[in-house]
Structures are given as structure tokens and as C-alpha cells.
Write a protein that holds these residues in place. Structure first.
Motif, PDB file in Angstrom:
ATOM      1  N   ALA A 170     -41.660 -58.921 -27.033  1.00 22.94           N
ATOM      2  CA  ALA A 170     -40.776 -57.837 -26.600  1.00 22.94           C
ATOM      3  C   ALA A 170     -39.672 -57.661 -27.629  1.00 22.94           C
ATOM      4  N   THR A 171     -39.883 -56.736 -28.547  1.00 22.90           N
ATOM      5  CA  THR A 171     -38.934 -56.443 -29.609  1.00 22.90           C
ATOM      6  C   THR A 171     -38.370 -55.051 -29.365  1.00 22.90           C
ATOM      7  N   ALA A 172     -37.053 -54.914 -29.402  1.00 29.13           N
ATOM      8  CA  ALA A 172     -36.404 -53.630 -29.105  1.00 29.13           C
ATOM      9  C   ALA A 172     -37.076 -52.493 -29.864  1.00 29.13           C
ATOM     10  N   GLY A 173     -37.393 -51.432 -29.134  1.00 29.15           N
ATOM     11  CA  GLY A 173     -38.017 -50.253 -29.721  1.00 29.15           C
ATOM     12  C   GLY A 173     -39.523 -50.218 -29.565  1.00 29.15           C
ATOM     13  N   THR A 174     -40.120 -51.321 -29.101  1.00 29.32           N
ATOM     14  CA  THR A 174     -41.577 -51.392 -28.957  1.00 29.32           C
ATOM     15  C   THR A 174     -42.028 -50.736 -27.661  1.00 29.32           C
ATOM     16  N   ILE A 175     -43.132 -50.007 -27.751  1.00 34.17           N
ATOM     17  CA  ILE A 175     -43.781 -49.404 -26.583  1.00 34.17           C
ATOM     18  C   ILE A 175     -45.233 -49.845 -26.595  1.00 34.17           C
ATOM     19  N   VAL A 176     -45.738 -50.253 -25.446  1.00 35.37           N
ATOM     20  CA  VAL A 176     -47.135 -50.624 -25.277  1.00 35.37           C
ATOM     21  C   VAL A 176     -47.642 -49.849 -24.063  1.00 35.37           C
ATOM     22  N   VAL A 177     -48.762 -49.151 -24.224  1.00 37.71           N
ATOM     23  CA  VAL A 177     -49.320 -48.389 -23.101  1.00 37.71           C
ATOM     24  C   VAL A 177     -50.737 -48.880 -22.822  1.00 37.71           C
ATOM     25  N   PHE A 201     -45.134 -50.246 -21.078  1.00 38.75           N
ATOM     26  CA  PHE A 201     -44.205 -51.351 -21.202  1.00 38.75           C
ATOM     27  C   PHE A 201     -43.257 -50.972 -22.328  1.00 38.75           C
ATOM     28  N   ILE A 202     -41.965 -50.894 -22.019  1.00 37.45           N
ATOM     29  CA  ILE A 202     -40.968 -50.386 -22.961  1.00 37.45           C
ATOM     30  C   ILE A 202     -39.918 -51.464 -23.170  1.00 37.45           C
ATOM     31  N   CYS A 203     -39.585 -51.757 -24.428  1.00 35.81           N
ATOM     32  CA  CYS A 203     -38.584 -52.776 -24.723  1.00 35.81           C
ATOM     33  C   CYS A 203     -37.338 -52.124 -25.304  1.00 35.81           C
ATOM     34  N   TYR A 204     -36.233 -52.202 -24.569  1.00 31.63           N
ATOM     35  CA  TYR A 204     -34.942 -51.683 -25.034  1.00 31.63           C
ATOM     36  C   TYR A 204     -34.111 -52.773 -25.694  1.00 31.63           C
ATOM     37  N   GLU A 205     -34.319 -54.023 -25.248  1.00 28.07           N
ATOM     38  CA  GLU A 205     -33.619 -55.145 -25.854  1.00 28.07           C
ATOM     39  C   GLU A 205     -34.587 -56.318 -25.941  1.00 28.07           C
ATOM     40  N   ASP A 206     -34.496 -57.062 -27.033  1.00 25.50           N
ATOM     41  CA  ASP A 206     -35.421 -58.163 -27.279  1.00 25.50           C
ATOM     42  C   ASP A 206     -35.563 -59.057 -26.048  1.00 25.50           C
ATOM     43  N   GLY A 207     -36.827 -59.386 -25.728  1.00 25.58           N
ATOM     44  CA  GLY A 207     -37.109 -60.335 -24.655  1.00 25.58           C
ATOM     45  C   GLY A 207     -37.324 -59.745 -23.279  1.00 25.58           C
ATOM     46  N   THR A 208     -37.081 -58.442 -23.111  1.00 25.26           N
ATOM     47  CA  THR A 208     -37.192 -57.844 -21.776  1.00 25.26           C
ATOM     48  C   THR A 208     -38.040 -56.575 -21.816  1.00 25.26           C
ATOM     49  N   TRP A 209     -39.053 -56.536 -20.945  1.00 21.86           N
ATOM     50  CA  TRP A 209     -39.907 -55.356 -20.804  1.00 21.86           C
ATOM     51  C   TRP A 209     -39.502 -54.537 -19.590  1.00 21.86           C
ATOM     52  N   HIS A 210     -39.403 -53.230 -19.759  1.00 23.83           N
ATOM     53  CA  HIS A 210     -39.240 -52.287 -18.656  1.00 23.83           C
ATOM     54  C   HIS A 210     -40.603 -51.648 -18.429  1.00 23.83           C
ATOM     55  N   ILE A 211     -40.880 -51.273 -17.204  1.00 24.53           N
ATOM     56  CA  ILE A 211     -42.203 -50.759 -16.845  1.00 24.53           C
ATOM     57  C   ILE A 211     -42.085 -49.354 -16.266  1.00 24.53           C
ATOM     58  N   ALA A 212     -42.986 -48.477 -16.705  1.00 20.93           N
ATOM     59  CA  ALA A 212     -43.144 -47.142 -16.116  1.00 20.93           C
ATOM     60  C   ALA A 212     -44.639 -46.970 -15.871  1.00 20.93           C
ATOM     61  N   SER A 213     -45.008 -46.232 -14.840  1.00 17.57           N
ATOM     62  CA  SER A 213     -46.435 -46.098 -14.546  1.00 17.57           C
ATOM     63  C   SER A 213     -46.784 -44.701 -14.054  1.00 17.57           C
ATOM     64  N   LYS A 214     -48.052 -44.382 -14.236  1.00 17.08           N
ATOM     65  CA  LYS A 214     -48.633 -43.138 -13.734  1.00 17.08           C
ATOM     66  C   LYS A 214     -49.964 -43.539 -13.127  1.00 17.08           C
ATOM     67  N   MET A 215     -50.047 -43.511 -11.817  1.00 15.38           N
ATOM     68  CA  MET A 215     -51.269 -43.930 -11.128  1.00 15.38           C
ATOM     69  C   MET A 215     -52.207 -42.742 -10.958  1.00 15.38           C
ATOM     70  N   GLY A 216     -53.435 -43.038 -10.499  1.00 12.89           N
ATOM     71  CA  GLY A 216     -54.459 -42.007 -10.317  1.00 12.89           C
ATOM     72  C   GLY A 216     -54.015 -40.875  -9.417  1.00 12.89           C
ATOM     73  N   GLY A 217     -53.374 -41.185  -8.297  1.00 15.28           N
ATOM     74  CA  GLY A 217     -52.794 -40.176  -7.427  1.00 15.28           C
ATOM     75  C   GLY A 217     -53.734 -39.421  -6.512  1.00 15.28           C
ATOM     76  N   ALA A 218     -55.018 -39.745  -6.491  1.00 18.61           N
ATOM     77  CA  ALA A 218     -55.949 -39.038  -5.613  1.00 18.61           C
ATOM     78  C   ALA A 218     -55.666 -39.386  -4.162  1.00 18.61           C
ATOM     79  N   ALA A 219     -55.998 -38.472  -3.268  1.00 17.49           N
ATOM     80  CA  ALA A 219     -55.745 -38.686  -1.837  1.00 17.49           C
ATOM     81  C   ALA A 219     -56.474 -39.913  -1.308  1.00 17.49           C
ATOM     82  N   ASP A 220     -57.613 -40.253  -1.902  1.00 17.62           N
ATOM     83  CA  ASP A 220     -58.350 -41.422  -1.428  1.00 17.62           C
ATOM     84  C   ASP A 220     -57.999 -42.697  -2.176  1.00 17.62           C
TER      85      ASP A 220
END
Length: 184
Positions: A78-85, A155-174
Motif C-alpha cells: 500500500a503505497t500512496a497513490g496506488t490503485i488496484v482494481v 483498492f485505493i491508497c492515500y497514505e502508505d500502509g492503508t487501503w481504502h475500498i470502493a466497490s461496484k456490485m452486479g446489482g441485478a434484482a436476483d
């Protein structure tokens, strides 16, 4: 502070915080504004599912995990500025074997990170506690998983050592099954 209008991009090396002021007490609360990141300039890698997968920095990894066999995805440091999708390539209706995201080493999830989940066929959320390092998805052996074809976790790193998480799920009714949970 007054309303301000900018002409051009607003930049920050450590993300953006949203501050709210309690009108009764005057206490100020801040939180990171962590939405799905802009994917501009990220590499794309088609990665076959395996028992152990190493996710690359600044890359969208498209993975064909189905739930038939367990898989662990190790994030880079987790290095500041790194994005992993992580992008889900297939339906996860192939079994109940877990998909684990591991922050590895001394890296952790930002305390209070929230991810959507399903329990008893309804929406719920799981919240990370301090020092947690793993995020586990357990699918149902059915075509109703919320994490399915096209779903993404960033997975988004704003500061070394810490990951922030954002997600987009499938979203289907089933999409009513499958559970995420943070853990150490």
C-alpha cells in the motif's frame, strides 16, 4: 469557508475529505470521499484464476474466479497513490469456495471501511475494524450472488500502509446471495 469555483482540475495527493459539522455541538466529523476511482491510464491484465493471485499496482485485473476453487488475491504494498482494481470476469455461481483479498505485510484496511454484502436474501453491510487485513467473499452455489460478472472492487491508497475500498456490485434484482466479511 465561501463557495469557490475552479476552472481546471482539483488535485490532492492524499484524497479528499468530506467534513460535516454537528449543528448542536459544533463537533466536526471527517471522512474520506472514496468512490470508484477514475480508471484512466490504468493497465488492464487478464489474469486466470489460481489458488494464489498477485494483483498488480495501477492495474485492472480481470479474473475468472467462479467459486469452484478457493483463491487468494495478494495486493501490492500500500503505497500512496496506488490503485488496484479487481474486475470479476464470470458469474460466481460455480461453488462456495472463498475469494480472499489480502492486504499482506503490515498493510491494513482503513478502519471503518464498509462493503455491501447479502445475508438472508437482503442487503447488509460489513464494516472493517482496526488492524484488519483480509476481505473474504463467500459465494452461494447459485446464480444470485451480488458479486458477479462485471462487479469491481477498487483498492485505493492515500497514505502508505492503508487501503481504502470502493466497490461496484452486479446489482441485478436476483443478486441476493454471497457474503463479504473483513477479518485479520
Amino acid at each position: 469557508m465561501a463557495t469557490t469555483t475552479f476552472n481546471g482540475p482539483v488535485r490532492s495527493e492524499k484524497g479528499f475529505q468530506v467534513a460535516t459539522k454537528n449543528t448542536s455541538t459544533g463537533a466536526i466529523t471527517t471522512r474520506m470521499s472514496s468512490a470508484m476511482p477514475d480508471l484512466t491510464s490504468l493497465s488492464v491484465s487478464d489474469v486466470a484464476t489460481a489458488t494464489n493471485i498477485t494483483l498488480a499496482a495501477d492495474t485492472i485485473s480481470v479474473i475468472n474466479y467462479t467459486g469452484a476453487a478457493a483463491a487468494t488475491c495478494a495486493l501490492p504494498a500500500a503505497t500512496a497513490g496506488t490503485i488496484v482494481v479487481y474486475a470479476q470476469a464470470k458469474d460466481t455461481a460455480g461453488g462456495t469456495a472463498t475469494l480472499v483479498f489480502d492486504a499482506v505485510g503490515s498493510d491494513v484496511w482503513a478502519t471503518g471501511s464498509v462493503i455491501e454484502s447479502r445475508a438472508a436474501a437482503e442487503v447488509t453491510f460489513d464494516t472493517s475494524a482496526a488492524s484488519e487485513t483480509k476481505l473474504t467473499f463467500t459465494p452461494a452455489d447459485a446464480a444470485t450472488n451480488l458479486f458477479t460478472t462485471g462487479s469491481q472492487i477498487a483498492f485505493i491508497c492515500y497514505e502508505d500502509g492503508t487501503w481504502h475500498i470502493a466497490s461496484k456490485m452486479g446489482g441485478a434484482a436476483d443478486a441476493t446471495t454471497g457474503a463479504f466479511a473483513f477479518a485479520s
